[in-house]
Design a protein around this motif. Sequence first.
Motif, PDB file in Angstrom:
ATOM      1  N   PRO A 160     -19.555  -5.956 -10.633  1.00 58.96           N
ATOM      2  CA  PRO A 160     -19.187  -4.722  -9.928  1.00 58.96           C
ATOM      3  C   PRO A 160     -18.899  -4.963  -8.446  1.00 58.96           C
ATOM      4  O   PRO A 160     -19.534  -5.819  -7.808  1.00 58.96           O
ATOM      5  N   GLU A 161     -17.978  -4.194  -7.911  1.00 56.16           N
ATOM      6  CA  GLU A 161     -17.639  -4.307  -6.497  1.00 56.16           C
ATOM      7  C   GLU A 161     -18.836  -3.956  -5.619  1.00 56.16           C
ATOM      8  O   GLU A 161     -18.940  -4.426  -4.486  1.00 56.16           O
ATOM      9  N   SER A 162     -19.755  -3.172  -6.175  1.00 60.93           N
ATOM     10  CA  SER A 162     -20.972  -2.828  -5.427  1.00 60.93           C
ATOM     11  C   SER A 162     -21.797  -4.072  -5.120  1.00 60.93           C
ATOM     12  O   SER A 162     -22.584  -4.090  -4.171  1.00 60.93           O
ATOM     13  N   VAL A 163     -21.606  -5.135  -5.909  1.00 65.41           N
ATOM     14  CA  VAL A 163     -22.276  -6.423  -5.674  1.00 65.41           C
ATOM     15  C   VAL A 163     -21.379  -7.343  -4.856  1.00 65.41           C
ATOM     16  O   VAL A 163     -21.745  -7.809  -3.775  1.00 65.41           O
ATOM     17  N   THR A 164     -20.177  -7.627  -5.365  1.00 67.46           N
ATOM     18  CA  THR A 164     -19.303  -8.596  -4.706  1.00 67.46           C
ATOM     19  C   THR A 164     -18.876  -8.132  -3.309  1.00 67.46           C
ATOM     20  O   THR A 164     -18.640  -8.951  -2.420  1.00 67.46           O
ATOM     21  N   GLY A 165     -18.807  -6.810  -3.124  1.00 65.46           N
ATOM     22  CA  GLY A 165     -18.409  -6.282  -1.824  1.00 65.46           C
ATOM     23  C   GLY A 165     -19.439  -6.495  -0.737  1.00 65.46           C
ATOM     24  O   GLY A 165     -19.127  -6.378   0.449  1.00 65.46           O
ATOM     25  N   LYS A 166     -20.684  -6.813  -1.136  1.00 63.64           N
ATOM     26  CA  LYS A 166     -21.753  -7.041  -0.159  1.00 63.64           C
ATOM     27  C   LYS A 166     -21.896  -8.513   0.216  1.00 63.64           C
ATOM     28  O   LYS A 166     -22.743  -8.872   1.038  1.00 63.64           O
ATOM     29  N   LEU A 167     -21.073  -9.370  -0.415  1.00 64.77           N
ATOM     30  CA  LEU A 167     -21.220 -10.807  -0.237  1.00 64.77           C
ATOM     31  C   LEU A 167     -19.921 -11.445   0.235  1.00 64.77           C
ATOM     32  O   LEU A 167     -18.831 -11.027  -0.142  1.00 64.77           O
ATOM     33  N   ASP A 168     -20.047 -12.475   1.033  1.00 69.26           N
ATOM     34  CA  ASP A 168     -18.900 -13.290   1.452  1.00 69.26           C
ATOM     35  C   ASP A 168     -18.925 -14.549   0.582  1.00 69.26           C
ATOM     36  O   ASP A 168     -19.665 -15.494   0.860  1.00 69.26           O
ATOM     37  N   LEU A 169     -18.135 -14.547  -0.482  1.00 67.09           N
ATOM     38  CA  LEU A 169     -18.175 -15.607  -1.493  1.00 67.09           C
ATOM     39  C   LEU A 169     -17.088 -16.647  -1.229  1.00 67.09           C
ATOM     40  O   LEU A 169     -15.910 -16.318  -1.117  1.00 67.09           O
ATOM     41  N   VAL A 170     -17.500 -17.911  -1.160  1.00 65.54           N
ATOM     42  CA  VAL A 170     -16.570 -19.019  -0.938  1.00 65.54           C
ATOM     43  C   VAL A 170     -16.694 -19.982  -2.125  1.00 65.54           C
ATOM     44  O   VAL A 170     -17.795 -20.399  -2.475  1.00 65.54           O
ATOM     45  N   TYR A 171     -15.573 -20.322  -2.727  1.00 68.99           N
ATOM     46  CA  TYR A 171     -15.569 -21.130  -3.953  1.00 68.99           C
ATOM     47  C   TYR A 171     -15.055 -22.540  -3.663  1.00 68.99           C
ATOM     48  O   TYR A 171     -14.076 -22.719  -2.942  1.00 68.99           O
ATOM     49  N   LEU A 172     -15.719 -23.533  -4.252  1.00 68.58           N
ATOM     50  CA  LEU A 172     -15.383 -24.934  -3.980  1.00 68.58           C
ATOM     51  C   LEU A 172     -15.198 -25.715  -5.281  1.00 68.58           C
ATOM     52  O   LEU A 172     -16.040 -25.628  -6.184  1.00 68.58           O
ATOM     53  N   ASP A 173     -14.107 -26.480  -5.376  1.00 64.27           N
ATOM     54  CA  ASP A 173     -13.922 -27.397  -6.499  1.00 64.27           C
ATOM     55  C   ASP A 173     -14.842 -28.599  -6.320  1.00 64.27           C
ATOM     56  O   ASP A 173     -15.010 -29.103  -5.198  1.00 64.27           O
ATOM     57  N   ALA A 174     -15.412 -29.097  -7.413  1.00 63.58           N
ATOM     58  CA  ALA A 174     -16.226 -30.312  -7.374  1.00 63.58           C
ATOM     59  C   ALA A 174     -15.358 -31.509  -6.975  1.00 63.58           C
ATOM     60  O   ALA A 174     -14.129 -31.473  -7.122  1.00 63.58           O
ATOM     61  N   PRO A 175     -15.967 -32.586  -6.508  1.00 63.03           N
ATOM     62  CA  PRO A 175     -15.191 -33.700  -5.958  1.00 63.03           C
ATOM     63  C   PRO A 175     -14.508 -34.608  -6.977  1.00 63.03           C
ATOM     64  O   PRO A 175     -13.562 -35.317  -6.627  1.00 63.03           O
ATOM     65  N   PHE A 176     -14.983 -34.590  -8.232  1.00 68.07           N
ATOM     66  CA  PHE A 176     -14.482 -35.581  -9.182  1.00 68.07           C
ATOM     67  C   PHE A 176     -13.743 -34.932 -10.353  1.00 68.07           C
ATOM     68  O   PHE A 176     -14.246 -33.984 -10.958  1.00 68.07           O
ATOM     69  N   PRO A 177     -12.542 -35.436 -10.697  1.00 67.00           N
ATOM     70  CA  PRO A 177     -11.813 -34.922 -11.865  1.00 67.00           C
ATOM     71  C   PRO A 177     -12.647 -35.116 -13.132  1.00 67.00           C
ATOM     72  O   PRO A 177     -13.395 -36.085 -13.259  1.00 67.00           O
ATOM     73  N   ALA A 178     -12.523 -34.179 -14.073  1.00 63.11           N
ATOM     74  CA  ALA A 178     -13.266 -34.262 -15.331  1.00 63.11           C
ATOM     75  C   ALA A 178     -12.954 -35.566 -16.049  1.00 63.11           C
ATOM     76  O   ALA A 178     -11.791 -35.972 -16.160  1.00 63.11           O
ATOM     77  N   GLN A 179     -14.008 -36.207 -16.554  1.00 63.76           N
ATOM     78  CA  GLN A 179     -13.857 -37.491 -17.239  1.00 63.76           C
ATOM     79  C   GLN A 179     -13.687 -37.336 -18.746  1.00 63.76           C
ATOM     80  O   GLN A 179     -13.646 -38.333 -19.479  1.00 63.76           O
TER      81      GLN A 179
END
Length: 231
Positions: A32-51
């Motif tokens: 819900p936006e009531s949750v995500t709207g209260k947070l500053d969410l930053v998404y990061l890809d992991a460093p290694f390609p899937a093996q």
Amino acid sequence: MERKSEKKPRILCLHGYRESAKIQKRLILRWPESVTGKLDLVYLDAPFPAQGKSALEGYFDPPYFEWFQSNKDFTEFYKFEECLEYIEDFMLKHGPFDGVLGFSQAAILCAAISGMQRDGMALTKVPKIKFVILISGAKFGGPSFGVPKLAANAFSSPINCPSLHFLGEKDYQKKDGEVLLKCFVDPQVIHHPKGHVIPELDDRNTEIMLGFIEKKVNNFETTRKIALSSL
């Protein structure tokens, strides 16, 4: 003076094994936006390609990534130190971050990070993490996993870091998640009927999530303001 808007807790979101930041963002934005709207969410890809093959092939498009690697028995770990350095470097460039959120492999990692940071074994160049959100997590040294050298003492004493744990009724890692609960001081829990997934939030779990944000997360901002006002 004009009052500044309330600062949102900044959270670094780390995706699951052989997944990606793009996939995790799509799943979390179902909350819900009531949750995500209260947070500053930053998404990061992991460093290694899937093996190897991703469990999400056919559901979400590649590429897929891994945070670290291990043998089949999860007793030996590879590229673990490089993974921590990669995360710390991102935090230095894009932080500061108040907390971390991890799913599956990343939840295992995030659970240990607080203990490793406490002991000066990881993330020594960035501010102390104030809270963790662990979805389908597990403990290094628990029922199913060995321990990387850097995390050898991460759970040697209870971790006094506010934590919110998601436990799925049909999750194959549920028992590991229950063991992990005992490693934290006063853990909060969201129970859901799904398996090893980032679940949507029903009304009850939305309430728990909002309560955690208000009591555990925003409490740091209130404490900071009180400290500053006393100067």
